[in-house]
Design an enzyme around this catalytic site. Structure first.
Site, PDB file in Angstrom:
ATOM      1  NE  ARG A 236      -8.859 -43.999  53.197  1.00  0.00           N
ATOM      2  CZ  ARG A 236      -9.695 -44.879  53.761  1.00  0.00           C
ATOM      3  NH1 ARG A 236     -10.449 -44.518  54.789  1.00  0.00           N
ATOM      4  NH2 ARG A 236      -9.775 -46.109  53.311  1.00  0.00           N
ATOM      5  CG  HIS A 284      -8.625 -44.943  60.015  1.00  0.00           C
ATOM      6  ND1 HIS A 284      -7.936 -44.613  58.871  1.00  0.00           N
ATOM      7  CD2 HIS A 284      -9.736 -45.593  59.567  1.00  0.00           C
ATOM      8  CE1 HIS A 284      -8.583 -45.044  57.798  1.00  0.00           C
ATOM      9  NE2 HIS A 284      -9.683 -45.650  58.209  1.00  0.00           N
TER      10      HIS A 284
HETATM   11  P1  NDP Z   1     -19.112 -44.626  47.807  1.00  0.00           P
HETATM   12  O1  NDP Z   1     -18.230 -44.783  46.624  1.00  0.00           O
HETATM   13  O2  NDP Z   1     -20.292 -45.534  47.937  1.00  0.00           O
HETATM   14  O3  NDP Z   1     -19.678 -43.126  47.872  1.00  0.00           O
HETATM   15  C1  NDP Z   1     -18.886 -42.025  47.607  1.00  0.00           C
HETATM   16  C2  NDP Z   1     -19.792 -40.791  47.546  1.00  0.00           C
HETATM   17  O4  NDP Z   1     -18.964 -39.633  47.377  1.00  0.00           O
HETATM   18  C3  NDP Z   1     -20.768 -40.826  46.357  1.00  0.00           C
HETATM   19  O5  NDP Z   1     -22.003 -40.283  46.733  1.00  0.00           O
HETATM   20  C4  NDP Z   1     -20.069 -39.922  45.342  1.00  0.00           C
HETATM   21  O6  NDP Z   1     -20.965 -39.278  44.436  1.00  0.00           O
HETATM   22  C5  NDP Z   1     -19.448 -38.898  46.254  1.00  0.00           C
HETATM   23  N1  NDP Z   1     -18.313 -38.234  45.578  1.00  0.00           N
HETATM   24  C6  NDP Z   1     -17.165 -38.764  45.129  1.00  0.00           C
HETATM   25  N2  NDP Z   1     -16.405 -37.827  44.524  1.00  0.00           N
HETATM   26  C7  NDP Z   1     -17.104 -36.682  44.595  1.00  0.00           C
HETATM   27  C8  NDP Z   1     -16.865 -35.360  44.146  1.00  0.00           C
HETATM   28  N3  NDP Z   1     -15.742 -35.032  43.480  1.00  0.00           N
HETATM   29  N4  NDP Z   1     -17.808 -34.425  44.390  1.00  0.00           N
HETATM   30  C9  NDP Z   1     -18.961 -34.739  45.030  1.00  0.00           C
HETATM   31  N5  NDP Z   1     -19.256 -35.981  45.492  1.00  0.00           N
HETATM   32  C10 NDP Z   1     -18.332 -36.938  45.271  1.00  0.00           C
HETATM   33  O7  NDP Z   1     -18.164 -44.731  49.091  1.00  0.00           O
HETATM   34  P2  NDP Z   1     -18.568 -45.215  50.556  1.00  0.00           P
HETATM   35  O8  NDP Z   1     -19.761 -44.465  50.994  1.00  0.00           O
HETATM   36  O9  NDP Z   1     -18.612 -46.690  50.633  1.00  0.00           O
HETATM   37  O10 NDP Z   1     -17.253 -44.772  51.383  1.00  0.00           O
HETATM   38  C11 NDP Z   1     -16.821 -43.419  51.419  1.00  0.00           C
HETATM   39  C12 NDP Z   1     -15.438 -43.333  52.057  1.00  0.00           C
HETATM   40  O11 NDP Z   1     -15.493 -43.596  53.452  1.00  0.00           O
HETATM   41  C13 NDP Z   1     -14.411 -44.367  51.578  1.00  0.00           C
HETATM   42  O12 NDP Z   1     -13.858 -44.022  50.324  1.00  0.00           O
HETATM   43  C14 NDP Z   1     -13.383 -44.361  52.683  1.00  0.00           C
HETATM   44  O13 NDP Z   1     -12.382 -43.397  52.398  1.00  0.00           O
HETATM   45  C15 NDP Z   1     -14.166 -43.909  53.894  1.00  0.00           C
HETATM   46  N6  NDP Z   1     -14.234 -44.954  54.926  1.00  0.00           N
HETATM   47  C16 NDP Z   1     -13.715 -44.679  56.173  1.00  0.00           C
HETATM   48  C17 NDP Z   1     -13.783 -45.615  57.178  1.00  0.00           C
HETATM   49  C18 NDP Z   1     -13.313 -45.302  58.549  1.00  0.00           C
HETATM   50  O14 NDP Z   1     -13.263 -46.196  59.407  1.00  0.00           O
HETATM   51  N7  NDP Z   1     -12.961 -44.065  58.847  1.00  0.00           N
HETATM   52  C19 NDP Z   1     -14.379 -46.934  56.953  1.00  0.00           C
HETATM   53  C20 NDP Z   1     -14.901 -47.111  55.625  1.00  0.00           C
HETATM   54  C21 NDP Z   1     -14.820 -46.150  54.655  1.00  0.00           C
HETATM   55  P3  NDP Z   1     -21.857 -40.142  43.404  1.00  0.00           P
HETATM   56  O15 NDP Z   1     -22.907 -40.827  44.255  1.00  0.00           O
HETATM   57  O16 NDP Z   1     -22.446 -39.141  42.515  1.00  0.00           O
HETATM   58  O17 NDP Z   1     -20.924 -41.116  42.733  1.00  0.00           O
HETATM   59  C1  OXD Z   2     -12.030 -48.514  54.864  1.00  0.00           C
HETATM   60  C2  OXD Z   2     -11.378 -48.048  56.077  1.00  0.00           C
HETATM   61  O1  OXD Z   2     -11.859 -47.896  53.834  1.00  0.00           O
HETATM   62  O2  OXD Z   2     -11.164 -48.832  56.987  1.00  0.00           O
HETATM   63  O3  OXD Z   2     -12.756 -49.527  54.918  1.00  0.00           O
HETATM   64  O4  OXD Z   2     -11.051 -46.876  56.195  1.00  0.00           O
END
Ligand code: NDP
Ligand code: OXD
Length: 321
Positions: A236, A284
């Site tokens: 993000r 995006h």
């Molecule tokens: P998940 O919830 O599956 O994974 C998030 C990861 O981030 C986990 O490994 C988590 O750790 C880690 N994390 C969260 N907070 C912290 C912190 N404070 N310190 C260290 N590690 C942290 O999310 P997804 O993988 O499904 O998606 C990630 C992001 O990708 C979404 O939230 C979205 O913003 C973005 N996204 C962007 C898209 C685009 O088109 N650009 C499309 C889809 C998603 P832990 O495993 O320990 O919980």
């Molecule tokens: C999502 C995105 O979060 O599109 O799926 O960014």
């Protein structure tokens, strides 16, 4: 008895978020459940039991007194959680193979683009300069993936398969074959020190806002074979301090960036990100949301929930993801 209706509140502006497209997909698989685009259709709000949403207006979801589950149609829930009137109900986020595969394509494309010096090579072509530079092997480059969740873990595994030295950083401790895993504040500096290409797939939460700043960039590997480290952010826009990104590109702290996400989307015409020679900008669209696979995912979960089963991928509101 009538099944509780499913409301669609889809406020995206791009083709990907066409309300008609989503309505057609849900209608095709919902059979005897009403699928109701809000606000186009009139329905007694009490008949709505489920809502599938993308960026609904603040307060919109509070209008349904019998709502049971909210399904966010994307993986990131930061925009939704910013609504202080969001009903305190289970909130399910997207985690489907289709979205994961699309994000992995984006990450691999951009890691390889920087690794294979594509910015330099395209510039040479424009200048008609035949000037190859030594191309190091993937095994000489350390990629660090911030966020080892649904998306980060898959991208890390594929990068590993290509031959990069891959590490990951997450909140909780992990053990993943072939990936060097770091976690928490205590593990961050060691993770950064060994990283030549940093990939950010963190969610945006109060803990992660502006994580990507000068202080963090300065800790990346200064002895990278690539010269200066590279950052790829597809999480993000709020994860990056944008003034720091530009200043660090200008003074050489960073060699290049690929950014899919921005604090302001769309980016304004006068943003330096459009024209900076070391920036690869995408609008995006790293991982588009596919209405087919995600409508199936939502309806499968509703059916299981009504049969007494558990919901998958429920957001922990305390953590913010
Ligand atoms: P998940 O919830 O599956 O994974 C998030 C990861 O981030 C986990 O490994 C988590 O750790 C880690 N994390 C969260 N907070 C912290 C912190 N404070 N310190 C260290 N590690 C942290 O999310 P997804 O993988 O499904 O998606 C990630 C992001 O990708 C979404 O939230 C979205 O913003 C973005 N996204 C962007 C898209 C685009 O088109 N650009 C499309 C889809 C998603 P832990 O495993 O320990 O919980
Ligand atoms: C999502 C995105 O979060 O599109 O799926 O960014």
């Amino acid at each position: 008895m009538n099944k509780g209706a499913l409301a669609l509140l889809i406020r995206g502006t791009t083709e990907n978020w066409s309300g008609e497209r989503w309505k057609a997909r849900f209608d095709a698989i919902c059979h005897d459940r009403r699928v109701v685009p809000i606000p186009e259709e009139t329905i007694d709000p009490a008949e709505i039991h489920y809502a599938a949403v993308w960026k609904p207006a603040p307060g919109e979801l509070a209008a349904f007194p019998n709502l049971k589950v909210i399904f966010n149609l994307g993986a990131g829930v930061d925009a939704l959680l910013a609504d202080k009137s969001l009903p305190n109900l289970p909130l399910v986020r997207v985690a489907v193979d289709d979205l994961t595969a699309r994000m992995t394509e984006y990450v691999v494309l951009h890691v390889l683009m920087h690794h294979r010096q594509e910015l330099y090579l395209r510039q040479s072509q424009r200048e008609k300069r035949w000037a190859p530079k030594y191309q190091w092997a993937a095994g000489a480059i350390s990629v660090g993936v911030m966020g080892l969740g649904t998306l980060g873990a898959d991208a890390a595994a594929v990068l590993r398969r290509i031959g990069f030295r891959v590490a990951g950083w997450s909140r909780s401790e992990k053990l993943i074959d072939g990936i060097e895993c770091f976690h928490g504040a205590a593990g961050l500096d060691a993770f950064l020190r060994r990283t030549d290409i940093l990939v950010c797939l963190l969610p945006l939460t109060p803990d992660t806002r502006h994580t990507l700043d000068r202080d963090l960039f300065a800790k990346l590997n200064r002895d990278s074979p690539m010269g200066a480290p590279v950052v790829i952010n597809a999480g993000r826009g709020g994860l990056q301090n944008e003034a720091d990104v530009l200043a660090c590109l200008d003074d050489g702290t960073l060699g290049a960036v690929s950014l899919d996400v921005y604090a302001l989307e769309p980016q304004p015409q006068d943003s330096r990100f459009w024209s900076h020679p070391k920036v690869v900008l995408t609008p995006h669209n790293a991982a588009d949301t596919d209405a087919d696979s995600i409508s199936r995912y939502v309806v499968r979960q509703i059916e299981r929930f009504e049969a007494g089963g558990a919901l998958d991928n429920v957001v922990d509101r305390e953590r913010g993801y």
